[in-house]
Design a protein around this motif. Structure first.
Motif, PDB file in Angstrom:
ATOM      1  N   ALA A 154      10.775   5.427  -5.819  1.00 25.34           N
ATOM      2  CA  ALA A 154       9.472   4.776  -5.929  1.00 25.34           C
ATOM      3  C   ALA A 154       9.635   3.303  -6.317  1.00 25.34           C
ATOM      4  N   ALA A 155      10.562   3.022  -7.223  1.00 25.71           N
ATOM      5  CA  ALA A 155      10.820   1.628  -7.602  1.00 25.71           C
ATOM      6  C   ALA A 155      11.402   0.847  -6.427  1.00 25.71           C
ATOM      7  N   ARG A 156      12.270   1.479  -5.632  1.00 26.84           N
ATOM      8  CA  ARG A 156      12.820   0.801  -4.451  1.00 26.84           C
ATOM      9  C   ARG A 156      11.731   0.523  -3.416  1.00 26.84           C
ATOM     10  N   ALA A 157      10.715   1.372  -3.335  1.00 27.65           N
ATOM     11  CA  ALA A 157       9.583   1.093  -2.447  1.00 27.65           C
ATOM     12  C   ALA A 157       8.883  -0.193  -2.898  1.00 27.65           C
ATOM     13  N   SER A 179       0.826  -1.208   0.000  1.00 28.55           N
ATOM     14  CA  SER A 179       0.000   0.000   0.000  1.00 28.55           C
ATOM     15  C   SER A 179       0.861   1.259   0.000  1.00 28.55           C
ATOM     16  N   CYS A 180       1.926   1.239   0.782  1.00 28.83           N
ATOM     17  CA  CYS A 180       2.844   2.393   0.812  1.00 28.83           C
ATOM     18  C   CYS A 180       3.485   2.596  -0.552  1.00 28.83           C
ATOM     19  N   ALA A 181       3.967   1.529  -1.151  1.00 24.33           N
ATOM     20  CA  ALA A 181       4.644   1.628  -2.451  1.00 24.33           C
ATOM     21  C   ALA A 181       3.677   2.044  -3.554  1.00 24.33           C
ATOM     22  N   ALA A 182       2.450   1.574  -3.484  1.00 21.29           N
ATOM     23  CA  ALA A 182       1.473   1.891  -4.531  1.00 21.29           C
ATOM     24  C   ALA A 182       1.175   3.387  -4.597  1.00 21.29           C
ATOM     25  N   ARG A 183       1.304   4.064  -3.484  1.00 23.44           N
ATOM     26  CA  ARG A 183       1.014   5.505  -3.466  1.00 23.44           C
ATOM     27  C   ARG A 183       1.977   6.308  -4.338  1.00 23.44           C
ATOM     28  N   VAL A 184       3.175   5.799  -4.546  1.00 20.79           N
ATOM     29  CA  VAL A 184       4.156   6.531  -5.367  1.00 20.79           C
ATOM     30  C   VAL A 184       4.413   5.838  -6.701  1.00 20.79           C
ATOM     31  N   LEU A 185       3.647   4.815  -6.992  1.00 22.40           N
ATOM     32  CA  LEU A 185       3.815   4.096  -8.255  1.00 22.40           C
ATOM     33  C   LEU A 185       3.751   5.017  -9.474  1.00 22.40           C
ATOM     34  N   PRO A 186       2.891   6.037  -9.504  1.00 24.78           N
ATOM     35  CA  PRO A 186       2.876   6.927 -10.672  1.00 24.78           C
ATOM     36  C   PRO A 186       4.217   7.626 -10.935  1.00 24.78           C
ATOM     37  N   LEU A 187       5.086   7.660  -9.957  1.00 29.38           N
ATOM     38  CA  LEU A 187       6.385   8.306 -10.140  1.00 29.38           C
ATOM     39  C   LEU A 187       7.387   7.421 -10.877  1.00 29.38           C
ATOM     40  N   THR A 188       7.043   6.160 -11.134  1.00 24.10           N
ATOM     41  CA  THR A 188       7.995   5.237 -11.759  1.00 24.10           C
ATOM     42  C   THR A 188       8.057   5.361 -13.273  1.00 24.10           C
ATOM     43  N   ALA A 189       7.471   6.398 -13.812  1.00 23.27           N
ATOM     44  CA  ALA A 189       7.593   6.700 -15.250  1.00 23.27           C
ATOM     45  C   ALA A 189       7.077   5.575 -16.142  1.00 23.27           C
ATOM     46  N   ASP A 190       5.968   4.987 -15.752  1.00 23.23           N
ATOM     47  CA  ASP A 190       5.307   3.955 -16.562  1.00 23.23           C
ATOM     48  C   ASP A 190       6.129   2.684 -16.773  1.00 23.23           C
ATOM     49  N   ASP A 191       7.151   2.472 -15.978  1.00 24.50           N
ATOM     50  CA  ASP A 191       7.885   1.206 -16.033  1.00 24.50           C
ATOM     51  C   ASP A 191       6.992   0.148 -15.389  1.00 24.50           C
ATOM     52  N   PRO A 192       6.687  -0.937 -16.064  1.00 24.31           N
ATOM     53  CA  PRO A 192       5.765  -1.931 -15.514  1.00 24.31           C
ATOM     54  C   PRO A 192       6.342  -2.790 -14.385  1.00 24.31           C
ATOM     55  N   ARG A 193       7.652  -2.792 -14.212  1.00 27.03           N
ATOM     56  CA  ARG A 193       8.266  -3.700 -13.230  1.00 27.03           C
ATOM     57  C   ARG A 193       7.908  -3.370 -11.785  1.00 27.03           C
ATOM     58  N   PRO A 194       7.919  -2.110 -11.350  1.00 26.14           N
ATOM     59  CA  PRO A 194       7.482  -1.835  -9.975  1.00 26.14           C
ATOM     60  C   PRO A 194       6.011  -2.215  -9.742  1.00 26.14           C
ATOM     61  N   ALA A 195       5.155  -1.964 -10.726  1.00 24.34           N
ATOM     62  CA  ALA A 195       3.741  -2.338 -10.588  1.00 24.34           C
ATOM     63  C   ALA A 195       3.595  -3.851 -10.445  1.00 24.34           C
ATOM     64  N   ALA A 196       4.399  -4.601 -11.183  1.00 24.13           N
ATOM     65  CA  ALA A 196       4.352  -6.063 -11.081  1.00 24.13           C
ATOM     66  C   ALA A 196       4.802  -6.533  -9.699  1.00 24.13           C
ATOM     67  N   ALA A 197       5.797  -5.862  -9.128  1.00 23.82           N
ATOM     68  CA  ALA A 197       6.264  -6.219  -7.788  1.00 23.82           C
ATOM     69  C   ALA A 197       5.186  -5.938  -6.747  1.00 23.82           C
ATOM     70  N   ILE A 198       4.509  -4.816  -6.887  1.00 23.23           N
ATOM     71  CA  ILE A 198       3.431  -4.482  -5.951  1.00 23.23           C
ATOM     72  C   ILE A 198       2.283  -5.485  -6.097  1.00 23.23           C
ATOM     73  N   ALA A 199       1.951  -5.839  -7.320  1.00 18.43           N
ATOM     74  CA  ALA A 199       0.884  -6.828  -7.543  1.00 18.43           C
ATOM     75  C   ALA A 199       1.249  -8.175  -6.922  1.00 18.43           C
ATOM     76  N   ALA A 200       2.491  -8.590  -7.076  1.00 18.35           N
ATOM     77  CA  ALA A 200       2.938  -9.865  -6.492  1.00 18.35           C
ATOM     78  C   ALA A 200       2.889  -9.795  -4.966  1.00 18.35           C
ATOM     79  N   ALA A 201       3.273  -8.645  -4.408  1.00 21.11           N
ATOM     80  CA  ALA A 201       3.218  -8.469  -2.952  1.00 21.11           C
ATOM     81  C   ALA A 201       1.771  -8.546  -2.466  1.00 21.11           C
ATOM     82  N   ARG A 202       0.879  -7.897  -3.176  1.00 23.63           N
ATOM     83  CA  ARG A 202      -0.541  -7.924  -2.780  1.00 23.63           C
ATOM     84  C   ARG A 202      -1.124  -9.335  -2.873  1.00 23.63           C
ATOM     85  N   GLU A 203      -0.694 -10.074  -3.866  1.00 25.97           N
ATOM     86  CA  GLU A 203      -1.175 -11.455  -3.990  1.00 25.97           C
ATOM     87  C   GLU A 203      -0.745 -12.282  -2.777  1.00 25.97           C
ATOM     88  N   PHE A 204       0.525 -12.155  -2.385  1.00 30.64           N
ATOM     89  CA  PHE A 204       0.989 -12.864  -1.196  1.00 30.64           C
ATOM     90  C   PHE A 204       0.229 -12.386   0.047  1.00 30.64           C
TER      91      PHE A 204
END
Length: 162
Positions: free
Chosen positions: A74-77, A17-42
């Motif tokens: 944001a990606a490190r989050a 949830s913390c990382a998702a708040r700054v996801l728009p700052l990752t310049a549309d790179d799909p990799r941080p979004a995929a990491a957040i999705a995987a974290a949410r699934e777990f």
């Protein structure tokens, strides 16, 4: 020390949830979004799989190739969110960085993008479930260092332990 899956799921959900708040700052790179999705699934009951760990590594690569410091933070989050599922049951100050890291990096990302790190920290603290606070108290105090990131770490750790 033992860490239960319920504790790790609560931590991972909060971190995502913390990382998702700054996801728009990752310049549309799909990799941080995929990491957040995987974290949410777990966090919602899924297994810890190689895919979760791979998503964390991919988000780390995104941090390394980010177009600027805010996007990198944001990606490190997102890295920290996916990695939270693998918190080690070691009574080590280093493990505290894994607990506060996603919120800390999100706050730094927000600040680097011209926003308020303090507002991001306040949001993270208001959303931290009791399990995260209890989990943090199992570990010795962290060693955050003297950088701006260290200041954010101290603020989070102190408030979560309080």
């Amino acid at each position: 020390m033992e860490l239960g899956l319920d504790e790790l799921r609560a931590l991972t959900g909060w971190a995502a949830s913390c990382a998702a708040r700054v996801l728009p700052l990752t310049a549309d790179d799909p990799r941080p979004a995929a990491a957040i999705a995987a974290a949410r699934e777990f966090a919602s009951g899924g297994p810890r799989t190689k895919a979760l760990r791979t998503a964390a590594w991919e988000a780390l690569a995104a941090a390394g190739s980010a177009p600027g410091p805010a996007a990198a933070a944001a990606a490190r989050a997102a890295v920290g969110a996916a990695g939270a599922a693998y918190l080690h049951p070691l009574e080590s100050p280093h493990q505290v960085k894994h607990i506060v890291g996603p919120a800390q990096q999100a706050a730094l990302a927000r600040e680097l993008a011209g926003g308020s790190a303090e507002a991001e920290i306040e949001w993270a603290l208001s959303q931290a479930p009791p399990e995260v606070r209890a989990l943090l108290r199992k570990f010795p105090p962290g060693k955050p260092g003297r950088t701006r990131l260290g200041e954010l770490h101290r603020r989070l750790e102190s408030a979560l332990r309080g």
